[in-house]
Design a protein around this motif. Sequence first.
Motif, mmCIF file in Angstrom:
data_model
loop_
_atom_site.group_PDB
_atom_site.id
_atom_site.type_symbol
_atom_site.label_atom_id
_atom_site.label_comp_id
_atom_site.label_asym_id
_atom_site.label_seq_id
_atom_site.Cartn_x
_atom_site.Cartn_y
_atom_site.Cartn_z
ATOM 1 N N SER A 1 10.547 -10.946 -8.099
ATOM 2 C CA SER A 1 10.015 -9.673 -7.638
ATOM 3 C C SER A 1 8.496 -9.643 -7.850
ATOM 4 C CB SER A 1 10.675 -8.522 -8.392
ATOM 5 O OG SER A 1 10.285 -7.289 -7.851
ATOM 6 N N ASN A 2 7.839 -8.637 -7.285
ATOM 7 C CA ASN A 2 6.398 -8.514 -7.501
ATOM 8 C C ASN A 2 5.991 -7.066 -7.308
ATOM 9 O OD1 ASN A 2 5.478 -8.080 -4.610
ATOM 10 N ND2 ASN A 2 6.492 -10.083 -4.400
ATOM 11 N N ASP A 3 4.753 -6.758 -7.660
ATOM 12 C CA ASP A 3 4.271 -5.377 -7.641
ATOM 13 C C ASP A 3 3.980 -4.861 -6.238
ATOM 14 O OD1 ASP A 3 4.409 -5.305 -10.398
ATOM 15 O OD2 ASP A 3 2.312 -5.906 -10.677
ATOM 16 N N MET A 4 4.111 -5.717 -5.239
ATOM 17 C CA MET A 4 3.805 -5.298 -3.874
ATOM 18 C C MET A 4 5.033 -4.809 -3.110
ATOM 19 S SD MET A 4 1.153 -8.385 -2.909
ATOM 20 C CE MET A 4 0.711 -7.680 -1.311
ATOM 21 N N ILE A 5 6.214 -4.868 -3.742
ATOM 22 C CA ILE A 5 7.425 -4.371 -3.091
ATOM 23 C C ILE A 5 8.146 -3.390 -4.005
ATOM 24 C CG2 ILE A 5 7.731 -6.489 -1.738
ATOM 25 C CD1 ILE A 5 9.932 -7.304 -3.687
ATOM 26 N N SER A 6 8.923 -2.530 -3.416
ATOM 27 C CA SER A 6 9.787 -1.607 -4.154
ATOM 28 C C SER A 6 11.230 -1.909 -3.788
ATOM 29 C CB SER A 6 9.454 -0.156 -3.819
ATOM 30 O OG SER A 6 8.158 0.181 -4.276
ATOM 31 N N ALA B 1 6.255 -7.693 1.363
ATOM 32 C CA ALA B 1 5.088 -7.395 0.529
ATOM 33 C C ALA B 1 3.820 -7.247 1.368
ATOM 34 C CB ALA B 1 4.902 -8.495 -0.510
ATOM 35 N N GLU C 1 9.910 4.703 -0.490
ATOM 36 C CA GLU C 1 9.656 4.210 -1.840
ATOM 37 C C GLU C 1 10.168 5.151 -2.930
ATOM 38 O OE1 GLU C 1 5.954 2.226 -4.385
ATOM 39 O OE2 GLU C 1 5.534 3.517 -2.664
ATOM 40 N N PRO D 1 7.775 -2.293 1.360
ATOM 41 C CA PRO D 1 6.432 -2.497 0.803
ATOM 42 C C PRO D 1 5.971 -1.247 0.054
ATOM 43 C CG PRO D 1 6.305 -2.061 3.158
ATOM 44 C CD PRO D 1 7.761 -2.172 2.838
ATOM 45 N N ARG D 2 5.089 -1.430 -0.897
ATOM 46 C CA ARG D 2 4.518 -0.299 -1.622
ATOM 47 C C ARG D 2 3.888 0.681 -0.641
ATOM 48 N NH1 ARG D 2 6.367 0.467 -6.772
ATOM 49 N NH2 ARG D 2 6.276 -1.478 -7.966
ATOM 50 N N GLY D 3 4.117 1.980 -0.900
ATOM 51 C CA GLY D 3 3.567 3.006 -0.036
ATOM 52 C C GLY D 3 4.472 3.367 1.124
ATOM 53 N N HIS D 4 5.609 2.684 1.270
ATOM 54 C CA HIS D 4 6.533 2.987 2.353
ATOM 55 C C HIS D 4 7.155 4.363 2.129
ATOM 56 C CE1 HIS D 4 10.135 2.636 4.941
ATOM 57 N NE2 HIS D 4 9.420 1.750 5.618
#
Length: 301
Positions: free
Chosen positions: A250-255, A232, A176, A170-173
């Motif tokens: 894909s989406n902006d909430m995962i890296s 996400a 990342e 997830p974003r911020g992990h």
Amino acid sequence: MKLTELRYIVALAQDKSFSRAAERCSVSQPTLSVAIARFEDELGVHLFERGKSQVSPTAIGLQVVEQAQRTLQEAERIRQIAQGGRDQLEGPLRLGVIHTIGPYLLPQLIRALRGIAPAMPLLIEENMTSALAELLDSNDIDVAIVALPFEVPGILTRPLYDEAFKVVVPRGHAWEARGHIGPEEVTGDEVLLLKAGNCFRDQVLDACPQVSRPDSDVRLGHSIGTIRCMVASGLGVSVLPAGALRQPYSNDMISVIPFRPPVPSRRVALAWRVGFVRPKAIDALLAAVASMEDGDYQLLV
């Protein structure tokens, strides 16, 4: 009872004349007359009333003629079916595919196949590997796209491509910003897996042996799409095939983070029965895969 005799009585019922019916059937009048008389003797009934100027069906003759017409139509249908079967690229092909491949490969494959075999539409059966093996064996599907190993008696396989695995967080992990991840680092209760019985789950566990196997349903998903959404949402990290991480999936909430070489991957193959009578259909599928230009797949055909 022969189809020729059925054609004779239909022609006679329509033309009401032995001479015209014989001409239509391209035989002599005595040949047609003798054949119909023999047919009536076999049935034990008179099919026609023979007058000086006209021949007309009896009441029972009308029923027999109607049935003869239907029989001749069905016989012609058999001939048409057999004729169509001579073209191996004409008619539907029943294709099985596992859940973790179908949504990501089929859009490209179907589009490519239309250009190679436009008269051969695919009838899709999406299912688990074990179920597809049974469907192949029972002739309920013609071919299947599966991940190797797929060792089933009486089934041939041909590798199509290798597909790399990637880590998703997830974003911020904390991972990342990492350039790559080692398989041994993927461990702990935060790793999200598919439910037991899915071959991709087993492949992930083989690639990342340090992964713990939590029993909680919170950590298990029924599909790659569910796992992707769970990541996400910040419920954990996971390992997914590269094809499932491109747009629009894909989406902006995962890296997405690649593995350190040697990169874990799976080999995807085409499987079909020994003696399958449409080998050109197999060739068409192989050609369709070979024509795809996709960086997520290392093509082997």
